[in-house]
Design a protein around this motif. Structure first.
Motif, PDB file in Angstrom:
ATOM      1  N   GLU A   9      79.138 -44.906 -42.299  1.00 49.83           N
ATOM      2  CA  GLU A   9      79.322 -44.134 -43.530  1.00 49.83           C
ATOM      3  C   GLU A   9      79.570 -42.678 -43.151  1.00 49.83           C
ATOM      4  O   GLU A   9      78.618 -41.900 -42.998  1.00 49.83           O
ATOM      5  N   PRO A  10      80.841 -42.316 -42.978  1.00 50.04           N
ATOM      6  CA  PRO A  10      81.156 -40.994 -42.411  1.00 50.04           C
ATOM      7  C   PRO A  10      80.531 -39.839 -43.182  1.00 50.04           C
ATOM      8  O   PRO A  10      80.013 -38.895 -42.580  1.00 50.04           O
ATOM      9  N   LEU A  11      80.538 -39.932 -44.505  1.00 50.19           N
ATOM     10  CA  LEU A  11      80.050 -38.776 -45.261  1.00 50.19           C
ATOM     11  C   LEU A  11      78.561 -38.568 -45.051  1.00 50.19           C
ATOM     12  O   LEU A  11      78.076 -37.445 -44.998  1.00 50.19           O
ATOM     13  N   LEU A  12      77.840 -39.686 -44.902  1.00 48.91           N
ATOM     14  CA  LEU A  12      76.402 -39.567 -44.653  1.00 48.91           C
ATOM     15  C   LEU A  12      76.158 -38.903 -43.295  1.00 48.91           C
ATOM     16  O   LEU A  12      75.257 -38.068 -43.145  1.00 48.91           O
ATOM     17  N   ALA A  13      76.985 -39.310 -42.316  1.00 46.14           N
ATOM     18  CA  ALA A  13      76.842 -38.700 -40.986  1.00 46.14           C
ATOM     19  C   ALA A  13      77.155 -37.214 -41.039  1.00 46.14           C
ATOM     20  O   ALA A  13      76.472 -36.406 -40.404  1.00 46.14           O
ATOM     21  N   VAL A  14      78.169 -36.854 -41.823  1.00 42.75           N
ATOM     22  CA  VAL A  14      78.506 -35.433 -41.942  1.00 42.75           C
ATOM     23  C   VAL A  14      77.347 -34.684 -42.595  1.00 42.75           C
ATOM     24  O   VAL A  14      76.979 -33.583 -42.173  1.00 42.75           O
ATOM     25  N   ALA A  15      76.736 -35.317 -43.619  1.00 43.75           N
ATOM     26  CA  ALA A  15      75.600 -34.677 -44.280  1.00 43.75           C
ATOM     27  C   ALA A  15      74.476 -34.450 -43.283  1.00 43.75           C
ATOM     28  O   ALA A  15      73.900 -33.360 -43.193  1.00 43.75           O
ATOM     29  N   MET A  16      74.174 -35.476 -42.481  1.00 46.54           N
ATOM     30  CA  MET A  16      73.102 -35.347 -41.488  1.00 46.54           C
ATOM     31  C   MET A  16      73.455 -34.272 -40.471  1.00 46.54           C
ATOM     32  O   MET A  16      72.601 -33.490 -40.042  1.00 46.54           O
ATOM     33  N   PHE A  17      74.737 -34.216 -40.098  1.00 49.81           N
ATOM     34  CA  PHE A  17      75.181 -33.189 -39.162  1.00 49.81           C
ATOM     35  C   PHE A  17      74.934 -31.800 -39.740  1.00 49.81           C
ATOM     36  O   PHE A  17      74.427 -30.904 -39.055  1.00 49.81           O
TER      37      PHE A  17
ATOM     38  N   ALA B  73      87.811 -34.295 -45.397  1.00 46.55           N
ATOM     39  CA  ALA B  73      87.087 -34.954 -46.483  1.00 46.55           C
ATOM     40  C   ALA B  73      87.895 -36.117 -47.024  1.00 46.55           C
ATOM     41  O   ALA B  73      87.364 -37.194 -47.321  1.00 46.55           O
ATOM     42  N   PHE B  74      89.200 -35.913 -47.105  1.00 53.16           N
ATOM     43  CA  PHE B  74      90.078 -36.973 -47.592  1.00 53.16           C
ATOM     44  C   PHE B  74      90.066 -38.149 -46.623  1.00 53.16           C
ATOM     45  O   PHE B  74      89.925 -39.317 -47.023  1.00 53.16           O
ATOM     46  N   VAL B  75      90.173 -37.850 -45.343  1.00 48.72           N
ATOM     47  CA  VAL B  75      90.272 -38.918 -44.346  1.00 48.72           C
ATOM     48  C   VAL B  75      88.966 -39.704 -44.254  1.00 48.72           C
ATOM     49  O   VAL B  75      88.969 -40.928 -44.133  1.00 48.72           O
ATOM     50  N   SER B  76      87.838 -39.007 -44.371  1.00 47.07           N
ATOM     51  CA  SER B  76      86.578 -39.729 -44.155  1.00 47.07           C
ATOM     52  C   SER B  76      86.276 -40.676 -45.299  1.00 47.07           C
ATOM     53  O   SER B  76      85.359 -41.480 -45.209  1.00 47.07           O
ATOM     54  N   ASN B  77      87.045 -40.624 -46.384  1.00 51.16           N
ATOM     55  CA  ASN B  77      86.838 -41.570 -47.460  1.00 51.16           C
ATOM     56  C   ASN B  77      87.729 -42.801 -47.347  1.00 51.16           C
ATOM     57  O   ASN B  77      87.759 -43.614 -48.262  1.00 51.16           O
ATOM     58  N   THR B  78      88.460 -42.898 -46.255  1.00 46.22           N
ATOM     59  CA  THR B  78      89.377 -44.029 -46.128  1.00 46.22           C
ATOM     60  C   THR B  78      88.896 -44.967 -45.042  1.00 46.22           C
ATOM     61  O   THR B  78      88.026 -44.620 -44.248  1.00 46.22           O
ATOM     62  N   ASN B  79      89.478 -46.156 -45.020  1.00 42.96           N
ATOM     63  CA  ASN B  79      89.061 -47.116 -43.989  1.00 42.96           C
ATOM     64  C   ASN B  79      89.951 -46.999 -42.753  1.00 42.96           C
ATOM     65  O   ASN B  79      90.890 -46.215 -42.708  1.00 42.96           O
ATOM     66  N   GLU B  80      89.630 -47.847 -41.783  1.00 37.40           N
ATOM     67  CA  GLU B  80      90.234 -47.729 -40.464  1.00 37.40           C
ATOM     68  C   GLU B  80      91.767 -47.836 -40.497  1.00 37.40           C
ATOM     69  O   GLU B  80      92.475 -46.990 -39.965  1.00 37.40           O
ATOM     70  N   SER B  81      92.275 -48.852 -41.190  1.00 34.62           N
ATOM     71  CA  SER B  81      93.725 -49.083 -41.143  1.00 34.62           C
ATOM     72  C   SER B  81      94.469 -47.982 -41.889  1.00 34.62           C
ATOM     73  O   SER B  81      95.536 -47.527 -41.483  1.00 34.62           O
ATOM     74  N   MET B  82      93.851 -47.537 -42.976  1.00 38.17           N
ATOM     75  CA  MET B  82      94.454 -46.433 -43.738  1.00 38.17           C
ATOM     76  C   MET B  82      94.536 -45.189 -42.863  1.00 38.17           C
ATOM     77  O   MET B  82      95.532 -44.458 -42.871  1.00 38.17           O
ATOM     78  N   ARG B  83      93.469 -44.981 -42.070  1.00 35.80           N
ATOM     79  CA  ARG B  83      93.427 -43.804 -41.216  1.00 35.80           C
ATOM     80  C   ARG B  83      94.555 -43.850 -40.195  1.00 35.80           C
ATOM     81  O   ARG B  83      95.148 -42.837 -39.860  1.00 35.80           O
ATOM     82  N   ARG B  84      94.823 -45.066 -39.712  1.00 33.88           N
ATOM     83  CA  ARG B  84      95.880 -45.172 -38.719  1.00 33.88           C
ATOM     84  C   ARG B  84      97.235 -44.824 -39.348  1.00 33.88           C
ATOM     85  O   ARG B  84      98.078 -44.182 -38.755  1.00 33.88           O
ATOM     86  N   ARG B  85      97.412 -45.274 -40.609  1.00 32.37           N
ATOM     87  CA  ARG B  85      98.675 -44.966 -41.264  1.00 32.37           C
ATOM     88  C   ARG B  85      98.773 -43.486 -41.632  1.00 32.37           C
ATOM     89  O   ARG B  85      99.853 -42.922 -41.695  1.00 32.37           O
ATOM     90  N   LEU B  86      97.603 -42.871 -41.878  1.00 36.01           N
ATOM     91  CA  LEU B  86      97.609 -41.465 -42.278  1.00 36.01           C
ATOM     92  C   LEU B  86      97.871 -40.534 -41.103  1.00 36.01           C
ATOM     93  O   LEU B  86      98.227 -39.373 -41.302  1.00 36.01           O
ATOM     94  N   ALA B  87      97.685 -41.049 -39.871  1.00 35.62           N
ATOM     95  CA  ALA B  87      97.738 -40.162 -38.703  1.00 35.62           C
ATOM     96  C   ALA B  87      99.044 -39.385 -38.659  1.00 35.62           C
ATOM     97  O   ALA B  87      99.050 -38.169 -38.449  1.00 35.62           O
ATOM     98  N   ASN B  88     100.157 -40.085 -38.883  1.00 35.54           N
ATOM     99  CA  ASN B  88     101.443 -39.403 -38.756  1.00 35.54           C
ATOM    100  C   ASN B  88     101.650 -38.319 -39.809  1.00 35.54           C
ATOM    101  O   ASN B  88     101.971 -37.182 -39.454  1.00 35.54           O
TER     102      ASN B  88
ATOM    103  N   ALA C 174      94.269 -38.776 -37.336  1.00 29.91           N
ATOM    104  CA  ALA C 174      93.960 -38.334 -38.696  1.00 29.91           C
ATOM    105  C   ALA C 174      92.795 -37.364 -38.728  1.00 29.91           C
ATOM    106  O   ALA C 174      92.707 -36.520 -39.616  1.00 29.91           O
ATOM    107  N   THR C 175      91.878 -37.485 -37.767  1.00 32.86           N
ATOM    108  CA  THR C 175      90.785 -36.516 -37.723  1.00 32.86           C
ATOM    109  C   THR C 175      91.000 -35.466 -36.641  1.00 32.86           C
ATOM    110  O   THR C 175      90.517 -34.350 -36.758  1.00 32.86           O
TER     111      THR C 175
END
Lengths: 574, 546
Positions: free
Chosen positions: A435-443, B22-37, B124-125
């Motif tokens: 859960e990335p956002l939770l990790a960011v919060a903890m960070f 913030a936008f990227v961390s709300n997406t899943n793995e495959s979406m992130r791969r597509r967002l990279a470019n 993406a990150t």
């Protein structure tokens, strides 16, 4: 500068003055009554007539909802919090509540109000976020969520939280050592039970027991000191004690008495060497409760220290060389160093946070030492008392923002705990993937605890260091402009506490970063790869903590001013 | 638009990267791969916008500011907004000829870094973090408020920490923590120094922009002005003892960041484990924060103490210079060797400062700039080496000239630039430093043996660079097999984006080597201004000061 209104209990203005406490009281009654509402009837003796009186029997649908007590408690604490905020926005009245014989009981001013903000805020967050995680069968049980709620102990838990808040606010208001002690014990006993609340888990009971025994001993020692003060001054009123102290000065009896009372409060703020129970208690208690211990309970102990040292014993320290000042400085140095070194070696995140809270207690004690280094009395030249106000502001600011990031860190752990334990660092593993956002919060909480800008923790640490340095430097700057020559050694020795503080915050980065590394680097533990337990309440609470941490860090000016106002109101001659 | 700095240069990259993350961390793995470019393209465009702004500033297109003739403690694009009034904290930005080259360098390196690490994993990150890094770095250089300066100073640690931790080599866990803790420790000591300095201001006659609660100010121009006034009265600002202590406390933070021996041990670890992009920004700009900070704070505020500590700084600089070069000789790891060569080059800066000659300071400034272009190229080469040969050992790949002509050429060019080949940017700074040192020794009547160190370093530097080139580029080839780490795959050459990045960096190395005055003019002017405005009025006509 507003004048003091003096009122007797239950006369005009009493309800307005004590409205937050009365809200809590009403909430407590609701917590007892509402979950017991049902289709119960009462048969008039000798007849067959049954009068429905709504208590007991089959519960109504709404009153059997296991989330109900949590909602009542959260709303009660939240509205008490908002009430205090509203009072602040309306401008404060200084109200003194005296008994019929003229004894000062409670004083409502900026200082006590800001502590009420801390208490109610922390407890409201804790109550709200524990809504969907209170377990039936202790840590590690695999009971589905809907069953978790079906538990009549819910009400007890939240009643204790509200009594805890009530006791704490009595401590904040008290103007009499005895009243203060009653509030302290009310809050303490609630926390003892809260720590041991998970009676099914061994660790919870054990830690509750330890906390209770050590706490009782500390209270007993404190009470003994209290009796000595009474023997010496013939009263436990702060005003009388301060006046007597100003006259008689350093004699053995009051100093020993104050020393004993300090033990009682030192335990509450978990200052070394009275901190031994704290890591056990934090590790065994549920995370939201541990968060309350680390924030609100600590602030409560800090009130006691402030009242005792700065109001009662302050005249003694006018030249910054008092006996208790040296003791307190040494205690601060030992506490912060011990806390940080112990946290380095702990693998349990909750113990780590407990030791970090010990270290923070050390920083606050250092600030307190700095306040004492100048005469708190307004009779001294302008800048001196301004410096004391600045340190006091820093102390209050630190206590306020601590609620955001310390409690927030415990809340993040509480999500992991309800999943099946958060007693090892590795249980945080892979949080960034899960859960990335939770990790960011903890960070954010971690770097804020470490004091990295631009978080609130940095600003609070900066303020504390600034306060200490200001006291140490005094107005040497003006003297230098007039041709005075000074060296480093001419500063007051509290400057070295500031140096120790920055070195300690560098040490503390070690263990805070370790948490971050585990979250972002390590893989999840076996069996914990899936998504985390659901529950929007705890996430909302964490979000509130994150927003407070970041926003206060970036734009903390208004909070600084609020704390400054509160600090100014502490001065007895205000 | 009037304020060209706050929002366009500092706020925009930071906000953009936070929004993207913030936008990227709300997406899943495959979406992130597509967002990279798309995200990579977006960050490239954003960084090019930044570069356009700073380049426009240089050509006087934006703001119409001439970078020469700005007298000491005056700043262009100066803007000041109240931030935390109670403590005297302002959001205060501005640039002079000291900070502008650094800002331009940051905006220049940002797109180059993005291009050079075009195919980095988890793009993406990764790219938003690079952008945040750029914003924080620019923030350090444009801050004119002690609080704001410190905030950005520490803020740069966070993206770099994550760059090393998430994209670094095998030992990245250790390296990232060491990097963070080491530099943080020095910075908090510096922070205590800053706060002590703050409270030594005179609260009876508060300076401008003082806080309502404290009666003191964090405003750098105001403090500098006040210090200059006190210093040129014939006495030491704040008195001799306190000035020396504060100078030492501030210098500690900057020397660790620079880094100078003996505080350099974090650098090789951080560099070896950092990803290519992280190394490029770390060596290119982040190290210069130390030198920049020295000029901005301790030197500007405490010239007496600088003179007092001159010998100590000279020794530290010499030791860094020599020790860094000697340690390079013993390295088998290509990236570690380049990292230690950075230590050695930072020694040049320190020696330049310690000479207290206008030319020495101009040399230091130009070294900051030149090393900021050359060292990213060094690390880009190392990164490409690692990427294609899966090893960092110098002996791992042989006969590169045959197999990978592009990489071999880039490596040779970068190595030559770094060892100070004439007509390339590094040479200009080094020769200026030598002249300044020589002039200083002659004027002070010091022993000529001080020159042995730098002269030795020239030989040693040539030795380790030529040795490593001989081992990797020329030796072997036909006879030796491709390295075993390739597992029999054909030996690749670098990809097109990497070629482009190398070409850009090489081009600017030549430009600033052949026509150093493009940047050197304003740096030289700045040193003249600080000598006329600060050093001469304060220290008088001390030996060799003219």
């Amino acid at each position: 500068m507003s004048k003091t209104t003096t009122i007797e209990p239950f006369t005009a203005g009493f309800v307005e003055a004590l409205s937050p406490e009365l809200i809590l009281f009403a909430g407590m009654l609701l917590l007892i009554l509402v979950p017991n509402l049902g289709k119960g009837t009462f048969r008039i003796p000798g007849t067959q007539t049954r009068i429905p009186w709504l208590l007991g029997g089959t519960r109504f649908k709404f009153s059997s909802d296991p989330r109900l007590p949590a909602w009542i408690a959260s709303i009660t604490l939240g509205s008490a919090f908002l009430n205090v905020l509203y009072v602040f926005s309306q401008g404060l009245d200084r109200v003194l509540i005296v008994s019929e014989s003229g004894k000062e009981l409670l004083l409502i001013n900026g200082f006590s109000r800001i502590f009420e903000l801390i208490f109610f805020g922390a407890l409201a967050l804790a109550a709200f976020s524990s809504m969907n995680r209170l377990q039936v069968k202790g840590i590690g049980s695999k009971i589905p969520e809907h069953e978790l709620y079906n538990n009549r102990r819910q009400a007890d838990f939240y009643i204790l939280m509200v009594t805890c808040a009530l006791g704490m606010s009595v401590v904040a208001l008290a103007q009499d050592l005895f009243v203060l002690f009653i509030g302290l014990e009310l809050a303490s006993f609630s926390t003892y039970v809260l720590v041991a609340f998970l009676k099914e888990s061994k660790v919870g009971v054990e830690s509750g027991m330890k906390y209770f025994i050590v706490g009782s001993v500390a209270s007993g020692v404190g009470l003994y000191g209290l009796s000595m003060l009474y023997l010496w001054a013939g009263s436990l009123q702060f005003s009388v004690l301060a006046a007597t102290f100003a006259v008689s000065g350093t004699t053995a009896l009051p100093l020993i008495g104050i020393g004993f009372v300090l033990v009682g409060f030192g335990f509450k703020v978990s200052a070394a060497p009275f901190h031994f129970a704290a890591p056990d208690a934090y590790a065994g208690a549920m995370s939201p409760v541990a968060g309350v211990l680390a924030t609100a309970s600590k602030a409560m102990g800090m009130i006691g220290l402030v009242r005792m040292l700065l109001i009662v014993a302050a005249p003694e320290s006018s030249d910054g060389s008092a006996v208790w000042l040296v003791c307190l400085g040494a205690m601060a140095a030992v506490t912060m160093t011990w806390g940080n070194l112990a946290a380095l070696g702990s693998d349990n995140p909750k113990r780590m946070l407990a030791y970090s809270s010990v270290a923070h207690a050390g920083y606050m004690l250092a600030a307190l030492t700095a306040v004492g280094a100048w005469n708190w009395d307004a009779a001294v030249a302008g800048d001196a008392s301004a410096a004391a106000v600045a340190v006091m502001t820093a102390l209050l600011f630190h206590l306020v923002v601590l609620v955001a990031f310390k409690l927030g860190a415990f809340l993040v752990l509480s999500i992991l705990e309800s999943e099946g334990g958060a007693s090892r660092l590795s249980s945080l593993g892979g949080l960034a993937k899960r859960e990335p956002l939770l990790a960011v919060a903890m960070f954010i909480f971690m770097i804020s605890l470490a004091g990295v800008p631009p978080m609130a923790g940095f600003l609070s640490k900066l303020l504390v260091i600034m306060g200490i340095v200001r006291v140490a430097v005094g107005d040497m700057g003006a003297e230098i402009s007039d041709g005075g020559i000074y060296a480093l050694g001419d500063m007051h020795w509290v400057w070295w506490l500031a140096l120790l503080m920055v070195i300690n915050s560098a040490i503390s980065v070690f263990y805070y970063l370790r948490v971050v590394v585990v979250m972002f680097f390590n893989e999840p533990e076996e069996g914990r790869e899936g998504p985390l337990p659901r529950g929007w309440q705890v996430r909302v609470a964490i979000l509130a903590c994150v927003l407070t941490t970041v926003l206060v860090g970036v734009a903390g000016d208004s909070l600084i001013r609020l704390c400054e106002m509160a600090a100014q109101s502490l001065n007895y001659n205000w | 638009m009037d304020d060209w700095i706050s929002m366009p240069l500092v706020g925009f990259p930071l906000v953009a990267s936070i929004v993207l993350l913030a936008f990227v961390s709300n997406t899943n793995e495959s979406m992130r791969r597509r967002l990279a470019n798309p995200i990579r393209m977006a960050t490239l465009v954003f960084s090019l916008v930044l570069l356009t702004i700073t380049t426009g500033m240089f050509f006087q297109y934006f703001g119409n500011v001439s970078w020469e003739g700005i007298s000491f403690n005056n700043y262009e694009f100066l803007h000041r907004y109240t931030w935390m009034e109670s403590l005297g904290i302002h959001w205060s930005v501005g640039m002079d000829a000291l900070s502008f080259p650094m800002v331009w360098l940051t905006t220049f390196l940002l797109p180059v870094t993005i291009i050079a690490t075009w195919n980095e994993k988890n793009g993406a990150t990764y790219f938003p973090i690079l952008l945040a890094m750029g914003g924080a770095l620019i923030g350090v250089f444009v801050s004119l408020d002690l609080f704001m300066f410190y905030v950005f100073w520490e803020l740069t640690l966070i993206p770099m920490f994550f760059l090393i931790l998430m994209w670094g080599g095998a030992d990245r866990k250790y390296a990232s923590q060491k990097f963070f803790i080491y530099t943080f420790t020095a910075s908090v000591v510096m922070l205590l120094g800053l706060i002590t300095l703050y409270f030594f201001q005179d609260p009876v006659n508060p300076l401008d922009y003082a806080g309502s609660m404290t009666g003191r100010t964090f405003d750098i121009p105001t403090i500098t002005q006040h210090a200059l006034m006190e210093n040129s009265n014939g006495n030491w600002y704040l008195g001799a003892n306190i000035q020396k202590v504060l100078f030492a406390m501030l210098m500690l933070g900057f020397l660790v960041k620079l880094p100078a021996v003996p505080f350099h041990t974090w650098l090789p670890d951080a560099h070896v484990q950092a990803p290519t992009g992280g190394s490029m920004l770390l060596a290119g700009v982040m190290l210069k924060m130390g030198a920049y900070g020295m000029f901005r704070l301790p030197i500007s505020l405490f010239p007496h103490a600088l003179q007092y500590f001159q010998l100590a700084l000279l020794i530290i600089g010499m030791v860094s210079l020599v020790w860094g070069a000697i340690v390079c000789l013993g390295q088998t790891n290509l990236k570690k060797m380049v990292a230690y060569s950075s230590v050695s080059h930072m020694g040049v800066i320190l020696v330049g400062i310690a000479t207290m000659q206008p030319m020495g300071w101009a040399a230091a400034l130009f070294m900051m700039f030149a090393h900021g272009i050359i060292s990213p190229m060094l690390f880009a080469v190392c990164g490409a080496f690692k990427h294609h040969y899966h090893s960092m050992e110098i002996g791992a790949m042989r006969g590169m000239a045959k197999h990978s002509p592009w990489l071999a050429t880039s490596m040779m060019f970068a190595w030559m630039a770094s060892l100070g080949l004439p007509l390339l940017a590094g040479f200009v700074a080094e020769i200026m430093m030598f002249i300044a040192l020589w002039h200083f020794l002659a004027a002070e009547g010091w022993s000529v043996f001080w020159m042995v160190g730098p002269a030795l370093v020239l030989a040693v530097t040539a030795a380790y660079y030529l040795w490593s080139m001989q081992r990797t580029i020329f030796e072997g080839g036909d006879e030796t097999q491709p390295p075993s780490s390739l597992h029999g795959e054909p030996v690749p050459d670098i990809a097109n984006p990497e070629k482009l990045a190398m070409l850009i960096l090489a081009f600017f190395t030549i430009v600033f080597g052949v026509m150093p005055w493009i940047a050197l003019d304003m740096m030289h002017d700045w040193t003249i201004q600080i000598f006329e405005g600060l050093i001469l009025p304060v220290l008088g006509n001390f030996n060799g000061g003219a």
